[in-house]
Design an enzyme around this catalytic site. Structure first.
Site, short mmCIF file in Angstrom:
data_model
loop_
_atom_site.label_atom_id
_atom_site.label_comp_id
_atom_site.label_asym_id
_atom_site.label_seq_id
_atom_site.Cartn_x
_atom_site.Cartn_y
_atom_site.Cartn_z
N PRO A 92 33.35 44.05 42.49
CA PRO A 92 31.96 43.67 42.94
C PRO A 92 30.57 43.47 41.92
O PRO A 92 30.97 43.51 41.46
CB PRO A 92 32.58 45.47 42.44
CG PRO A 92 34.02 45.92 41.93
CD PRO A 92 34.04 44.64 41.26
N CYS A 93 29.67 42.95 43.11
CA CYS A 93 28.99 42.72 42.72
C CYS A 93 27.50 43.61 41.87
O CYS A 93 26.34 42.98 41.86
CB CYS A 93 28.58 41.59 43.98
SG CYS A 93 27.88 42.13 45.57
N GLN A 94 27.38 44.79 42.74
CA GLN A 94 26.94 45.93 43.20
C GLN A 94 25.12 45.77 41.39
O GLN A 94 24.25 45.58 41.02
CB GLN A 94 26.88 47.10 44.00
CG GLN A 94 27.57 47.50 44.29
CD GLN A 94 28.57 46.99 45.10
OE1 GLN A 94 29.31 46.76 43.86
NE2 GLN A 94 28.83 47.92 45.88
#
Length: 421
Positions: free
Chosen positions: A115-117
């Site tokens: 996940p890129c958050q």
């Protein structure tokens, strides 16, 4: 050649690799709605390979339920979608399932991106701690552990541009050291989706890794420059005109003939079934703003500045930043703005360019900008969203699309990997 897809999302990266000739062993994803989308797409691939495509078409037409569709798929195919988070608590279960699916095969490739958050500039700006201490910062450690466990020949790691600058490059530096410690060299590329034929401006980091004892020549992905005369109009032109809150699912007929862009890139791919083309309802104030934004773009090619709106239409307290919060998807350009997961919350940044429609993009339009084929169906946890009287969950679908890797870009990368291997 086979692969395991970690942090698989709705399967955009996987779709490109399957199209290039790779065979998926398993998809690992923690989001339940995305796993339903993966299961439905796995059903599509299985049925098509076994000359039973008509069953999948029946599902798209609404003639059979999701449960009935899944009953047509063998248990081992369904079990290849593993709905668990990658991490110490569940790795043993994940490995056990993958081992049963692998049999005597060895893994050729691992693909995916955490996940890129934790790395994104937007994620850091919204976090009070700038994402410091967020466990997602270190999911690359789990990725490296999977490399050590399965020992694939190569891996493909996708993420946001912010990975390069997060903690002043600390995470990226640690990642490279860790991958090398696990026996893999890597090359990092900053790529633009539009250069791969996707009609969207979307910059991403792609890391290609390979076993350090293999003498491989890795092509420079940054040199890819796909020449196209297509514009965003080519992904919108054959879809039915909709007013805000209108549309049906499943299914609709197309409003026009296909075109070379849609054919060549496997978007409109042979069946006369259109799904998930339903527009959001909008209040009168938003529609007034949309109309102003569309007229401004059509008349002068200028974007709407929020502060230029009449006072009675200004309801946001923030008047010092994010001036382009209402933005038209310009159909006369060769790319749209980046489709991100925020589209699940509102459509203000994705206004349809047709002055006759005055609405934001539908799920199908957003999916096309991401280069997903029209027979790709985005699921929710439940087969319907009863509150909104939809046969699917629009919020879940938009979120999956915004987080996805464009299949067309994934296909180009997959072809180059296949050539190397």
């Amino acid at each position: 050649m086979n692969f395991i897809d970690l942090f698989a999302g709705a399967g955009g990266l996987s779709e490109g690799f399957i199209r290039a000739g790779f065979t998926p062993i398993a998809h690992v994803e923690m989001d339940k709605a995305a796993c339903y989308s993966l299961r439905t797409r796995t059903a599509y691939h299985y049925l098509k390979a076994n000359n039973q495509y008509s069953i999948y078409v029946s599902y798209l037409r609404g003639e059979i339920s999701r449960e009935k569709l899944y009953k047509e798929i063998p248990d081992e195919v369904k079990s290849s979608i593993i709905n668990l988070p990658v991490g110490p608590e569940h790795n043993e279960t994940i490995h056990k399932t993958i081992k049963s699916l692998l049999g005597k095969q060895k893994v050729d490739l691992i693909i995916g991106g955490p996940p890129c958050q934790a790395y994104s500039l937007a994620g850091r700006s919204r976090s009070a701690t700038k994402m410091e201490g967020d466990p997602r910062n270190y999911l690359f450690v789990e990725y490296a552990n999977y490399l050590a466990f399965y020992k694939p020949k190569m891996f493909v790691f996708e993420n946001v541009l912010g990975l390069k600058s997060a903690k002043r490059g600390f995470y990226l530096e640690q990642m490279e050291k860790l991958f090398l410690d696990r026996g893999y060299k890597m090359k990092l590329f900053t790529v633009e989706a539009n250069n791969f034929g996707v009609l969207q401006r979307r910059r991403r980091v792609i890391i290609i890794g390979w076993k350090k004892d293999l003498n491989l020549e890795i092509p420079n992905l940054e040199e890819v420059k796909h020449q196209t005369k297509s514009t965003v109009a080519d992904v919108l032109v054959d879809l039915p005109v909709l007013l805000a809150g209108a549309g049906i699912d499943k299914y609709q007929a197309y409003a026009g003939d296909t075109n070379q862009y849609l054919i060549n890139n496997c978007i409109r791919n042979g069946i006369d079934v259109l799904t998930q083309h339903i527009s959001r309802p909008h209040n009168q104030q938003d529609k007034k703003i949309y109309r102003i934004a569309i007229k401004k773009w059509k008349r002068s090619g200028e974007r709407l500045n929020y502060n230029d709106l009449p006072d009675e239409l200004k309801t946001h307290n923030n008047r010092t930043s994010f001036f382009d919060r209402f933005k038209v998807v310009a159909d006369d350009l060769p790319y749209s703005q980046t489709v991100v997961a925020h589209i699940a919350k509102d459509g203000h940044y994705y206004i349809h360019p047709d002055i006759k429609q005055i609405r934001s993009l539908t799920v199908r339009e957003a999916a096309r900008l991401q280069s997903f084929p029209d027979d790709y169906y985005f699921e929710g946890v439940k087969p319907s969203d009863i509150k909104r009287k939809l046969s699917f969950n629009r919020t879940a679908a938009f979120k999956q699309i915004g987080n996805a890797v464009p299949p067309l870009m994934a296909y180009a990368i997959a072809k180059s990997i296949m050539k190397i291997l």
